[in-house]
Write an enzyme that holds these catalytic residues in place. Structure first.
Site, short mmCIF file in Angstrom:
data_model
loop_
_atom_site.label_atom_id
_atom_site.label_comp_id
_atom_site.label_asym_id
_atom_site.label_seq_id
_atom_site.Cartn_x
_atom_site.Cartn_y
_atom_site.Cartn_z
N ASP A 78 -41.77 43.28 -83.19
CA ASP A 78 -41.51 41.82 -82.78
C ASP A 78 -40.87 42.12 -80.85
OD1 ASP A 78 -42.78 40.95 -84.61
OD2 ASP A 78 -40.92 40.20 -85.64
N CYS A 79 -41.03 42.97 -80.97
CA CYS A 79 -40.47 43.45 -78.91
C CYS A 79 -41.27 42.91 -78.50
CB CYS A 79 -39.58 44.67 -78.94
SG CYS A 79 -38.78 45.25 -78.19
#
Length: 209
Positions: A78-79
């Protein structure tokens, strides 16, 4: 009734003092030796000498990658850098691997809490969304006293500690760190160094035939 005569203890005197000193020295020596056995472990000088856990929690020896070139990366799902990096890593692994090169991915949630998923879900996410085929290991910690020893070896060797997701460490066939890259650096910058090392591996294998 006559009172009992007081007799001097046999252990008193100079001999007893000498014995006590010698006993203290022996005890101190033994204690120091035991402490050394406990805390002074042999220094490991190769990344491939470590054992880690795979995504399912099983112990894996990194020895299986010895003789190859490895690009070790701390990954996250989730970057803002996830898409670009996973696709780039997939490209490198497809181009140079798996006989002479492998990307080794270690999920970590210490940078912006960008990897909240359990290890199995991380692996499933990367395979499903990006089609990666390189190994994805058990989620680890990198920073602090609980840092994964194998990854800390890379940090200590390079003197470069990750400050975000997708830091990359290039490891030669002997298990030494030869280069590192920050996450924003494009794959085009990384490719020549990997190609050079892989070329050396191929030449050596031909010479050994």
């Amino acid at each position: 009734m006559e009172p009992l005569a007081a007799y001097p203890l046999k252990c008193s005197g100079p001999r007893a003092k000498v014995f006590a000193v010698l006993l203290s020295i022996v005890l101190c020596t033994v204690t120091l030796f035991l402490l050394q056995l406990k805390f002074l472990k042999p220094k490991i000088n190769s990344f491939y000498a470590f054992e880690v856990k795979d995504a399912k929690g099983r112990t894996v020896s990194l020895e299986k990658y010895k003789g190859k070139v490895s690009l070790v990366v701390n990954v996250a799902s989730d970057c803002q850098l996830t898409d670009r990096n996973y696709l780039g890593l997939k490209e490198l692994h497809k181009e140079f691997g798996p006989s002479h090169f492998s990307v080794l991915a270690f999920p970590c949630n210490q940078f912006g809490e960008s990897e909240p998923r359990p290890s199995k879900e991380v692996e499933s996410f990367a395979r499903k969304n990006y089609g990666v085929t390189f190994p994805i290991f058990h989620k680890i910690k990198i920073l602090g006293s609980e840092g994964e020893p194998a990854f800390r070896f890379l940090v200590d060797s390079s003197k470069k500690e990750p400050r975000w997701n997708f830091w990359k460490y290039l490891v030669n066939p002997e298990g030494q760190v030869v280069k590192f890259w920050k996450p924003e650096e494009p794959i085009e910058v990384i490719r020549p160094d990997i190609a050079a090392l892989v070329r050396q591996v191929i030449i050596k294998k031909k010479e050994d035939l």
